[in-house]
Write a protein that holds these residues in place. Structure first.
Motif, PDB file in Angstrom:
ATOM      1  N   GLN A  34      67.575 -14.376  -0.750  1.00  0.00           N
ATOM      2  CA  GLN A  34      67.597 -15.106   0.515  1.00  0.00           C
ATOM      3  C   GLN A  34      66.527 -14.591   1.468  1.00  0.00           C
ATOM      4  O   GLN A  34      65.884 -15.371   2.193  1.00  0.00           O
ATOM      5  N   LEU A  35      66.304 -13.282   1.495  1.00  0.00           N
ATOM      6  CA  LEU A  35      65.281 -12.721   2.373  1.00  0.00           C
ATOM      7  C   LEU A  35      63.879 -13.155   1.934  1.00  0.00           C
ATOM      8  O   LEU A  35      63.007 -13.409   2.777  1.00  0.00           O
ATOM      9  N   ARG A  36      63.665 -13.257   0.641  1.00  0.00           N
ATOM     10  CA  ARG A  36      62.365 -13.755   0.163  1.00  0.00           C
ATOM     11  C   ARG A  36      62.182 -15.220   0.526  1.00  0.00           C
ATOM     12  O   ARG A  36      61.048 -15.664   0.807  1.00  0.00           O
ATOM     13  N   ARG A  37      63.268 -15.974   0.543  1.00  0.00           N
ATOM     14  CA  ARG A  37      63.189 -17.379   0.954  1.00  0.00           C
ATOM     15  C   ARG A  37      62.695 -17.473   2.408  1.00  0.00           C
ATOM     16  O   ARG A  37      61.859 -18.316   2.741  1.00  0.00           O
ATOM     17  N   VAL A  38      63.200 -16.593   3.249  1.00  0.00           N
ATOM     18  CA  VAL A  38      62.758 -16.581   4.651  1.00  0.00           C
ATOM     19  C   VAL A  38      61.302 -16.142   4.744  1.00  0.00           C
ATOM     20  O   VAL A  38      60.511 -16.723   5.499  1.00  0.00           O
ATOM     21  N   ARG A  39      60.926 -15.135   3.959  1.00  0.00           N
ATOM     22  CA  ARG A  39      59.541 -14.656   3.995  1.00  0.00           C
ATOM     23  C   ARG A  39      58.567 -15.732   3.553  1.00  0.00           C
ATOM     24  O   ARG A  39      57.454 -15.837   4.083  1.00  0.00           O
ATOM     25  N   ASN A  40      58.970 -16.554   2.601  1.00  0.00           N
ATOM     26  CA  ASN A  40      58.089 -17.608   2.100  1.00  0.00           C
ATOM     27  C   ASN A  40      58.054 -18.836   2.999  1.00  0.00           C
ATOM     28  O   ASN A  40      57.275 -19.755   2.749  1.00  0.00           O
ATOM     29  N   VAL A  77      60.342 -18.626  12.493  1.00  0.00           N
ATOM     30  CA  VAL A  77      59.827 -18.424  13.855  1.00  0.00           C
ATOM     31  C   VAL A  77      60.381 -19.477  14.805  1.00  0.00           C
ATOM     32  O   VAL A  77      60.830 -19.176  15.914  1.00  0.00           O
ATOM     33  N   LEU A  78      60.361 -20.739  14.370  1.00  0.00           N
ATOM     34  CA  LEU A  78      60.876 -21.815  15.227  1.00  0.00           C
ATOM     35  C   LEU A  78      62.356 -21.622  15.526  1.00  0.00           C
ATOM     36  O   LEU A  78      62.816 -21.855  16.647  1.00  0.00           O
ATOM     37  N   THR A  79      63.112 -21.181  14.520  1.00  0.00           N
ATOM     38  CA  THR A  79      64.542 -20.970  14.712  1.00  0.00           C
ATOM     39  C   THR A  79      64.803 -19.861  15.723  1.00  0.00           C
ATOM     40  O   THR A  79      65.688 -19.981  16.578  1.00  0.00           O
ATOM     41  N   GLN A  80      64.024 -18.787  15.657  1.00  0.00           N
ATOM     42  CA  GLN A  80      64.249 -17.669  16.553  1.00  0.00           C
ATOM     43  C   GLN A  80      63.710 -17.925  17.954  1.00  0.00           C
ATOM     44  O   GLN A  80      64.152 -17.287  18.914  1.00  0.00           O
ATOM     45  N   LEU A  81      62.763 -18.838  18.078  1.00  0.00           N
ATOM     46  CA  LEU A  81      62.237 -19.170  19.407  1.00  0.00           C
ATOM     47  C   LEU A  81      63.170 -20.077  20.198  1.00  0.00           C
ATOM     48  O   LEU A  81      63.090 -20.137  21.431  1.00  0.00           O
ATOM     49  N   MET A  82      64.054 -20.786  19.512  1.00  0.00           N
ATOM     50  CA  MET A  82      64.942 -21.719  20.203  1.00  0.00           C
ATOM     51  C   MET A  82      65.793 -21.031  21.275  1.00  0.00           C
ATOM     52  O   MET A  82      65.872 -21.515  22.409  1.00  0.00           O
ATOM     53  N   PRO A  83      66.465 -19.889  20.966  1.00  0.00           N
ATOM     54  CA  PRO A  83      67.243 -19.242  22.031  1.00  0.00           C
ATOM     55  C   PRO A  83      66.381 -18.791  23.204  1.00  0.00           C
ATOM     56  O   PRO A  83      66.832 -18.831  24.353  1.00  0.00           O
ATOM     57  N   VAL A  84      65.149 -18.369  22.934  1.00  0.00           N
ATOM     58  CA  VAL A  84      64.251 -17.959  24.024  1.00  0.00           C
ATOM     59  C   VAL A  84      63.928 -19.149  24.913  1.00  0.00           C
ATOM     60  O   VAL A  84      63.961 -19.058  26.152  1.00  0.00           O
ATOM     61  N   ASN A  85      63.630 -20.286  24.299  1.00  0.00           N
ATOM     62  CA  ASN A  85      63.348 -21.491  25.086  1.00  0.00           C
ATOM     63  C   ASN A  85      64.565 -21.897  25.915  1.00  0.00           C
ATOM     64  O   ASN A  85      64.423 -22.312  27.081  1.00  0.00           O
ATOM     65  N   THR A 129      69.202 -12.727  11.330  1.00  0.00           N
ATOM     66  CA  THR A 129      69.635 -13.020  12.700  1.00  0.00           C
ATOM     67  C   THR A 129      69.513 -11.794  13.591  1.00  0.00           C
ATOM     68  O   THR A 129      69.108 -11.895  14.752  1.00  0.00           O
ATOM     69  N   ALA A 130      69.878 -10.626  13.062  1.00  0.00           N
ATOM     70  CA  ALA A 130      69.766  -9.390  13.846  1.00  0.00           C
ATOM     71  C   ALA A 130      68.321  -9.145  14.271  1.00  0.00           C
ATOM     72  O   ALA A 130      68.052  -8.773  15.423  1.00  0.00           O
TER      73      ALA A 130
END
Length: 257
Positions: free
Chosen positions: A15-21, A27-35, A113-114
């Motif tokens: 699963q972590l390699r899936r995120v890396r690829n 990036v878009l997912t993690q920017l949503m809470p910031v926005n 997520t962390a």
């Protein structure tokens, strides 16, 4: 190392390699809470009785928990994608523990997520949000974000149930409404009776209240329903219930999909 731990670590690594690829999506997912912090903190903060910095301190724990609740959507889509594309069928032909696949997915999602909460916390500091409680309380608040693991198990079960990426995407998108029916963004004290009851029995409300109390950003509201009036116990109870209700059937469902 037991077979479950070894296989689970391998599935988490996948699963972590899936995120890396697919870094763009991450990036878009993690920017949503910031926005959302910048938008809600400036727009809603000017419309509420709380001054801007105080509201932003109130809002950040809510956004952290809303991000944790997003595990429902993430778990659902990934499980449905693996089932729809035949990946789960391939795993079942291999000598892999049946429990390792959903557990590995949930653990990997928790790790991602962390890491993804770091930008939100840094931006929160930049706009005036501070941890006003003790270091032990703040550490306990971070520990309660294991709520993401519970939400991911819910999503995995629903994804295995739908077996369709399209259906999982539509159903997962609807989970966005869950934080809106909670105290993540606004206090629930002025809501109408039944709506307030619904919001306070929402698991997100209990975890959000616990984080606000432990971070020292807001006190526990008076006259609230039991999970919000006892937020730490309510958070642990909700997480345990979600895991107990959805993880075992997710494992069984994976074994016969």
């Amino acid at each position: 190392m037991s077979a479950l731990a070894y296989d689970g670590a391998a599935m988490a690594g996948r699963q972590l390699r899936r995120v890396r690829n697919n870094p763009g999506l991450a990036v878009l997912t993690q920017l949503m809470p910031v926005n959302m912090l910048l938008f809600f903190g400036c727009v809603f903060g000017s419309a509420l009785a709380m001054p801007g910095p105080r509201y932003r301190s109130f809002l950040v724990p809510g956004l952290l928990v809303a991000t944790a609740a997003g595990g429902v959507m993430t778990g659902m889509f990934q499980a449905a994608a693996d089932t729809h594309r035949g990946v789960s069928d391939r795993f079942r032909t291999m000598p892999v523990s049946r429990a390792a696949v959903p557990l590995g997915q949930a653990v990997a999602d928790l790790v991602v997520t962390a890491i993804g909460t770091v930008p939100l916390l840094l931006v929160g500091l930049a706009v005036g949000r501070r941890v006003e409680g003790s270091a032990a309380g703040a550490l306990g608040a971070v520990g309660l974000l294991l709520f993401r693991f519970a939400c991911t198990t819910v999503g995995i079960f629903l994804g295995l149930l739908t077996r369709s990426e399209d259906a999982a995407g539509q159903l997962g998108a609807s989970s966005f409404v869950l934080p809106l029916l909670s105290n993540a963004y606004i206090p629930t004290g002025n809501l109408p009776g039944r709506l307030r009851t619904l919001a306070e029995w929402n698991p997100i409300s209990a975890v959000t209240t616990a984080l606000r109390e432990l971070f020292g950003n807001a006190p526990v509201p008076e006259g609230a329903a039991w999970p919000v009036a006892h937020p730490v116990a309510g958070s642990l109870a909700w997480s345990a219930v979600l895991i107990a209700v959805f993880l075992p059937p997710a494992i069984r469902r994976y074994g016969r999909c």
